[in-house]
Design a protein around this motif. Structure first.
Motif, PDB file in Angstrom:
ATOM      1  N   LEU A 613       0.851  -1.192   0.000  1.00  0.00           N
ATOM      2  CA  LEU A 613       0.000   0.000   0.000  1.00  0.00           C
ATOM      3  C   LEU A 613       0.886   1.240   0.000  1.00  0.00           C
ATOM      4  O   LEU A 613       1.726   1.413   0.890  1.00  0.00           O
ATOM      5  CB  LEU A 613      -0.893  -0.013   1.253  1.00  0.00           C
ATOM      6  CG  LEU A 613      -1.964   1.067   1.353  1.00  0.00           C
ATOM      7  CD1 LEU A 613      -2.960   0.942   0.219  1.00  0.00           C
ATOM      8  CD2 LEU A 613      -2.678   0.961   2.695  1.00  0.00           C
ATOM      9  N   ARG A 614       0.715   2.086  -0.995  1.00  0.00           N
ATOM     10  CA  ARG A 614       1.567   3.270  -1.152  1.00  0.00           C
ATOM     11  C   ARG A 614       0.873   4.489  -0.565  1.00  0.00           C
ATOM     12  O   ARG A 614      -0.208   4.874  -1.026  1.00  0.00           O
ATOM     13  CB  ARG A 614       1.871   3.518  -2.631  1.00  0.00           C
ATOM     14  CG  ARG A 614       2.326   2.280  -3.385  1.00  0.00           C
ATOM     15  CD  ARG A 614       3.681   1.787  -2.955  1.00  0.00           C
ATOM     16  NE  ARG A 614       3.974   0.463  -3.486  1.00  0.00           N
ATOM     17  CZ  ARG A 614       5.192  -0.005  -3.681  1.00  0.00           C
ATOM     18  NH1 ARG A 614       6.231   0.750  -3.380  1.00  0.00           N
ATOM     19  NH2 ARG A 614       5.381  -1.217  -4.141  1.00  0.00           N
ATOM     20  N   ARG A 615       1.478   5.075   0.438  1.00  0.00           N
ATOM     21  CA  ARG A 615       0.980   6.303   1.045  1.00  0.00           C
ATOM     22  C   ARG A 615       2.161   7.210   1.383  1.00  0.00           C
ATOM     23  O   ARG A 615       3.208   6.744   1.872  1.00  0.00           O
ATOM     24  CB  ARG A 615       0.186   6.014   2.321  1.00  0.00           C
ATOM     25  CG  ARG A 615      -1.170   5.336   2.094  1.00  0.00           C
ATOM     26  CD  ARG A 615      -2.119   6.272   1.369  1.00  0.00           C
ATOM     27  NE  ARG A 615      -3.451   5.710   1.215  1.00  0.00           N
ATOM     28  CZ  ARG A 615      -3.852   4.968   0.199  1.00  0.00           C
ATOM     29  NH1 ARG A 615      -2.986   4.673  -0.766  1.00  0.00           N
ATOM     30  NH2 ARG A 615      -5.089   4.524   0.124  1.00  0.00           N
ATOM     31  N   VAL A 616       1.991   8.503   1.133  1.00  0.00           N
ATOM     32  CA  VAL A 616       3.027   9.479   1.492  1.00  0.00           C
ATOM     33  C   VAL A 616       3.009   9.663   3.006  1.00  0.00           C
ATOM     34  O   VAL A 616       1.947   9.834   3.620  1.00  0.00           O
ATOM     35  CB  VAL A 616       2.776  10.822   0.790  1.00  0.00           C
ATOM     36  CG1 VAL A 616       3.777  11.869   1.260  1.00  0.00           C
ATOM     37  CG2 VAL A 616       2.860  10.644  -0.723  1.00  0.00           C
ATOM     38  N   VAL A 617       4.194   9.610   3.623  1.00  0.00           N
ATOM     39  CA  VAL A 617       4.284   9.737   5.076  1.00  0.00           C
ATOM     40  C   VAL A 617       5.332  10.782   5.444  1.00  0.00           C
ATOM     41  O   VAL A 617       6.296  11.021   4.708  1.00  0.00           O
ATOM     42  CB  VAL A 617       4.637   8.387   5.752  1.00  0.00           C
ATOM     43  CG1 VAL A 617       3.531   7.376   5.562  1.00  0.00           C
ATOM     44  CG2 VAL A 617       5.961   7.838   5.220  1.00  0.00           C
ATOM     45  N   ARG A 618       5.093  11.376   6.591  1.00  0.00           N
ATOM     46  CA  ARG A 618       6.043  12.331   7.167  1.00  0.00           C
ATOM     47  C   ARG A 618       6.596  11.712   8.447  1.00  0.00           C
ATOM     48  O   ARG A 618       5.845  11.273   9.313  1.00  0.00           O
ATOM     49  CB  ARG A 618       5.329  13.647   7.491  1.00  0.00           C
ATOM     50  CG  ARG A 618       6.168  14.703   8.200  1.00  0.00           C
ATOM     51  CD  ARG A 618       5.301  15.934   8.439  1.00  0.00           C
ATOM     52  NE  ARG A 618       6.005  16.989   9.163  1.00  0.00           N
ATOM     53  CZ  ARG A 618       6.051  17.077  10.496  1.00  0.00           C
ATOM     54  NH1 ARG A 618       5.440  16.166  11.260  1.00  0.00           N
ATOM     55  NH2 ARG A 618       6.707  18.084  11.076  1.00  0.00           N
ATOM     56  N   LEU A 619       7.921  11.629   8.546  1.00  0.00           N
ATOM     57  CA  LEU A 619       8.567  11.020   9.702  1.00  0.00           C
ATOM     58  C   LEU A 619       9.336  12.073  10.482  1.00  0.00           C
ATOM     59  O   LEU A 619      10.094  12.860   9.893  1.00  0.00           O
ATOM     60  CB  LEU A 619       9.542   9.909   9.276  1.00  0.00           C
ATOM     61  CG  LEU A 619       8.940   8.651   8.641  1.00  0.00           C
ATOM     62  CD1 LEU A 619       8.766   8.843   7.147  1.00  0.00           C
ATOM     63  CD2 LEU A 619       9.821   7.439   8.923  1.00  0.00           C
ATOM     64  N   GLN A 620       9.124  12.073  11.769  1.00  0.00           N
ATOM     65  CA  GLN A 620       9.882  12.941  12.673  1.00  0.00           C
ATOM     66  C   GLN A 620      10.762  12.032  13.520  1.00  0.00           C
ATOM     67  O   GLN A 620      10.295  11.366  14.431  1.00  0.00           O
ATOM     68  CB  GLN A 620       8.920  13.752  13.548  1.00  0.00           C
ATOM     69  CG  GLN A 620       9.608  14.822  14.374  1.00  0.00           C
ATOM     70  CD  GLN A 620       8.615  15.727  15.079  1.00  0.00           C
ATOM     71  OE1 GLN A 620       7.527  15.978  14.565  1.00  0.00           O
ATOM     72  NE2 GLN A 620       8.985  16.209  16.244  1.00  0.00           N
ATOM     73  N   ILE A 621      12.057  12.010  13.160  1.00  0.00           N
ATOM     74  CA  ILE A 621      12.981  11.029  13.738  1.00  0.00           C
ATOM     75  C   ILE A 621      13.889  11.710  14.753  1.00  0.00           C
ATOM     76  O   ILE A 621      14.482  12.761  14.479  1.00  0.00           O
ATOM     77  CB  ILE A 621      13.824  10.364  12.640  1.00  0.00           C
ATOM     78  CG1 ILE A 621      12.903   9.709  11.597  1.00  0.00           C
ATOM     79  CG2 ILE A 621      14.768   9.335  13.228  1.00  0.00           C
ATOM     80  CD1 ILE A 621      13.639   9.133  10.402  1.00  0.00           C
ATOM     81  N   SER A 622      14.007  11.090  15.903  1.00  0.00           N
ATOM     82  CA  SER A 622      14.909  11.588  16.942  1.00  0.00           C
ATOM     83  C   SER A 622      16.270  10.932  16.776  1.00  0.00           C
ATOM     84  O   SER A 622      16.362   9.716  16.591  1.00  0.00           O
ATOM     85  CB  SER A 622      14.350  11.272  18.330  1.00  0.00           C
ATOM     86  OG  SER A 622      13.077  11.850  18.502  1.00  0.00           O
ATOM     87  N   ASP A 623      17.332  11.757  16.830  1.00  0.00           N
ATOM     88  CA  ASP A 623      18.670  11.184  16.727  1.00  0.00           C
ATOM     89  C   ASP A 623      19.213  10.898  18.120  1.00  0.00           C
ATOM     90  O   ASP A 623      18.534  11.079  19.132  1.00  0.00           O
ATOM     91  CB  ASP A 623      19.596  12.097  15.933  1.00  0.00           C
ATOM     92  CG  ASP A 623      19.733  13.484  16.575  1.00  0.00           C
ATOM     93  OD1 ASP A 623      19.464  13.610  17.786  1.00  0.00           O
ATOM     94  OD2 ASP A 623      20.103  14.429  15.844  1.00  0.00           O
ATOM     95  N   SER A 624      20.451  10.444  18.172  1.00  0.00           N
ATOM     96  CA  SER A 624      21.054  10.048  19.450  1.00  0.00           C
ATOM     97  C   SER A 624      21.232  11.221  20.401  1.00  0.00           C
ATOM     98  O   SER A 624      21.335  11.039  21.619  1.00  0.00           O
ATOM     99  CB  SER A 624      22.418   9.388  19.189  1.00  0.00           C
ATOM    100  OG  SER A 624      23.258  10.272  18.451  1.00  0.00           O
ATOM    101  N   ASN A 625      21.232  12.448  19.896  1.00  0.00           N
ATOM    102  CA  ASN A 625      21.382  13.632  20.749  1.00  0.00           C
ATOM    103  C   ASN A 625      20.049  14.185  21.240  1.00  0.00           C
ATOM    104  O   ASN A 625      20.020  15.188  21.964  1.00  0.00           O
ATOM    105  CB  ASN A 625      22.130  14.734  19.978  1.00  0.00           C
ATOM    106  CG  ASN A 625      23.528  14.292  19.580  1.00  0.00           C
ATOM    107  OD1 ASN A 625      24.190  13.597  20.353  1.00  0.00           O
ATOM    108  ND2 ASN A 625      23.967  14.686  18.386  1.00  0.00           N
ATOM    109  N   GLY A 626      18.957  13.565  20.803  1.00  0.00           N
ATOM    110  CA  GLY A 626      17.643  14.034  21.234  1.00  0.00           C
ATOM    111  C   GLY A 626      17.015  15.044  20.299  1.00  0.00           C
ATOM    112  O   GLY A 626      15.853  15.414  20.467  1.00  0.00           O
TER     113      GLY A 626
END
Length: 755
Positions: A613-626
């Protein structure tokens, strides 16, 4: 899991005539065989006379005395005619279907005449017994085919009618109350959750959803309360699913009743498309096809999930529309809507058979009500998840259908049905007996090793009488069933369970109520390959015997070929018989090899199904520094527990083994916000990809996910099976590169639900 119940029917003498008739036929056949083998004079003289008649058939059953290329002309001409019709009319139309069926019926009649008057071998008792048994089994299969061809002249398609009928439902001028029943027996909670949510999501204001729990589980009662649906149970399990439904009917009030098995999720427009038909007061039940959001175990074990259509497609694309044309639609037990008043007047769901759905529809039709079929995929459920569960399901269907001979709701004798309706049901009943034929077709080539020739014919006769029928039939087979199954792949499917089905058929005729209701296991998983030895051993035995027969027959052909051609006509005929047996055995060996591969269940480590299933997504990713960074991507596979996403930008670092990273996901088109952890990254290729596991999913988010994955109108699309030549090539490739040798143990994402 088994739900046992005792039938209230005590099998009076009048009802057991089917068993008596079967035993009588077997006894007469055995008596004749014993008399013949013992040399009883009158029987031997009669069969000797029949042998003379077979050796001197009517002139019109003799192949013309012309060169070989003229003999093949009818085959080529008819084959090209069939191909031309399928190209001119890619989908069967009334005119094209009528032409093809007429040609097939003529060729079948021609072939049957030749087989019955020219090819039987009564030269001695052993040859005669083998020849008669093979002929009877072949005629049984042809009888089923002839009935299907006749009924295919009256196919119905009600989709345009549904377009008109739904208008009154959409503008709410016709809005009867609907009780939605979900009968359950021991299905896992996560399966029930998606079914309840899907039923609640249907676009229809005047409905109430009831969960009918036949195992009285406290956690399921809590699930119903949490989701806001009605919960019903009963103190016992009498009459299994039929009893569960009948109890719910007595405790509820509504104009209509919709029923879904515990693993079936409807699309949002299910009731909009079906309820409108009940504006006709004579309509008692509307059945829709069963779709599946996971591959059946046969396709899955062969590694052909994206190629083979589900096994049930033939039934729902060809058989049900055919039966709708003659008023003999089968209720499938799920994904249907019925009129309460009609059901109550007929006494509720039939309780004296394992196939309560099938016989309930018959009883309703016998009362003068219409049972109609809407050929539109409006729900999807779980196909059997391994070959053992597949067998449990099919054997239950076979026994339940054959119980028709022993109950009052016998479609062949119940008052109120028309002859053409009975013919439609006869086809369905006889279908299960063809498993006996399939076993005989496996055994017959072995006779040639012992000098037994069950079919006596010349190559010219085979070219002239058999090939035209065979090539036309195989050309239009897939076309007639709307490309739902090729003849070659259909043979593999039938062979997998041929032996247990044949045993079940015999048991059902001798002891029809000796087995209780066995529920198909759902929601299972497995971590490794598992071979089903119980189903495999008869096929393995036949594989060994067939391989040995090929070797022996080939050796005899090579050793005696020149001698036989220069010797007597009888010796030459024997050699030709060996040639037929060798080719036949080679085909059986290939089918047996494929069937044995099917019995090796591949790993299924997770019970959740993934969708392409193809859907456009927005990801908010936390890195190792927060700190957090925004990424954009597109889902390539998604399930209720996670997703794989291809990102549109590079720079995401790889994760160390065991490392995870928090992420917030927004599915843009559907406005769904979720939380989870990235468990895997991949930076190979043009774009990086990540695997996300959802965490702390709320009830609202669960509903949104289920509706996204299972409830979109029109999402359960059909695809076509490969043609005969391509199917043969696929089968050969699969035999030489089985899935267990390729190392491809990773489960593929489902591709049925296209985004």
């Amino acid at each position: 899991m088994v739900q046992t119940h005792k039938s209230p029917l005590q099998l009076p003498l009048a009802v057991s005539y089917a068993t008596v008739a079967m035993l009588g036929v077997v006894a007469i056949a055995l008596a004749l065989a014993v008399a013949w083998f013992s040399g009883e004079g009158q029987i031997a003289r009669i069969l000797a006379q029949l042998n003379l008649l077979q050796q001197s058939p009517p002139m019109w059953l003799e192949a013309p005395m012309v060169a070989g290329h003229y003999l093949i002309f009818p085959t080529v001409a008819l084959f090209l005619c069939a191909v031309a019709i399928t190209y001119i009319s890619p989908q069967p139309k009334p005119w094209s279907r009528a032409i093809v069926i007429a040609v097939l019926l003529i060729l079948v009649g021609r072939y049957v005449s030749w087989r019955s008057l020219s090819t039987l071998n009564f030269s001695d008792p052993l040859n005669g017994a083998a020849s008669i048994v093979l002929f009877v089994m072949e005629m049984l299969g042809l009888l089923v085919s002839i009935i299907q061809l006749v009924l295919l002249l009256r196919v119905r398609d009600r989709r345009s009618q549904a377009d008109q009928m739904q208008l009154a439902v959409m503008d709410q001028t016709f809005l009867p109350s609907v009780a939605v029943f979900i009968p359950t027996y021991d299905e896992p909670e996560f399966i029930l959750r998606r079914t309840i949510i899907g039923c609640q999501a249907m676009d229809y204001p005047n409905k109430t959803v009831y969960l009918l729990d036949d195992t009285r589980r406290p956690e399921i009662k809590q699930l119903a309360a949490k989701l806001g649906c009605e919960y019903r149970t009963r103190p016992n399990n009498h009459h299994a699913k039929a009893g569960n439904l009948n109890r719910a009917i007595a405790e509820t009030e509504s104009d209509l009743i919709a029923s879904f098995d515990a693993d079936f999720v409807p699309t949002r427009n299910f009731l909009l498309r079906t309820v409108g038909f009940f504006q006709d007061p004579t309509v008692a039940l509307v059945q829709t096809p069963q779709s599946f959001y996971n591959p059946d175990p046969i396709a899955r074990n062969l590694g052909l999930e994206d190629i083979l259509t589900p096994e049930e497609e033939v039934f729902y694309r060809q058989i049900q529309p055919m039966r709708d044309g003659v008023g003999s639609v089968v209720c499938s037990g799920t994904s249907f809507v019925t009129r309460r008043s009609a059901l109550e007047s007929a006494g509720g769901f039939v309780t004296d058979s394992l196939s309560e759905d099938y016989f309930t529809a018959i009883r309703l039709a016998s009362k003068g009500h219409k049972i109609i079929y809407l050929d539109e995929k409006l729900s999807a459920g779980l196909a059997a998840e391994n070959i053992a569960a597949h067998a449990v399901q099919r054997l239950r269907w076979a026994r339940g259908t054959l119980q028709a001979f022993f109950i009052e709701t016998n479609p062949l004798t119940i008052p109120g049905l028309k002859l053409v309706q009975r013919l439609g049901h006869l086809e369905g009943i006889l279908h299960w007996f063809t498993s006996l034929s399939r076993i005989i077709f496996l055994i017959a080539p072995l006779f040639y090793v012992f000098g037994v020739i069950p079919i006596r014919s010349t190559p010219e006769e085979i070219i002239y009488f058999f090939l035209p029928y065979y090539f036309v039939q195989i050309t239009v087979f897939s076309w007639l069933n709307h490309h739902s199954r090729s003849a070659i792949l259909s043979d593999v499917y039938s062979l997998v369970l041929a032996f247990p089905l044949a045993i079940t058929v015999i048991q059902a005729m001798l002891s029809p109520f000796g087995t209780g209701f066995k529920v198909t296991p759902k929601g299972t998983s497995s971590q490794g390959f598992r071979f089903n030895w119980n189903l495999a051993w008869p096929l393995m035995l036949m594989f060994i015997l067939t391989a040995c027969s090929i070797w022996l027959n080939l050796g005899e052909c090579l050793a005696k070929g020149n001698w036989a051609l220069e010797s007597t006509p009888a010796a030459a005929a024997h050699l030709r018989g060996l040639g037929i047996g060798w080719i036949w055995s080679l085909y059986n060996l290939m089918m047996l090899g494929a069937a044995l591969l099917v019995l090796l269940d591949v790993p299924r480590p997770n019970p959740y199904d993934w969708f392409d299933l193809r859907r456009v997504v927005r990801l908010q990713i936390s890195d190792s520094n927060g700190s957090q960074r925004i990424w954009w991507g597109t889902t390539t596979a998604i399930s209720e527990i996670g997703a794989t996403i291809t990102l549109t930008q590079r720079g995401l670092p790889n994760l160390a083994p065991g490392e995870t990273r928090p992420v917030q996901i927004s599915i843009s088109e559907n406005l769904i916000d979720l939380r989870g952890k990235i468990t895997e990254t991949c930076n190979e290729g043009e774009f990086p990809c990540v695997t996300v596991r959802f965490e702390n999913v709320s009830l609202t988010e669960t509903r949104e996910l289920v509706e996204l994955l299972y409830c979109r109108p029109g999402q359960w699309r059909r695809w076509n099976t490969p043609g005969e030549l391509k199917s043969l090539w696929i089968l050969v490739k699969t035999l030489f590169r089985p899935r267990v040798l390729t190392g491809n143990t990773k489960i593929k994402a489902m591709t049925v639900a296209k985004g």
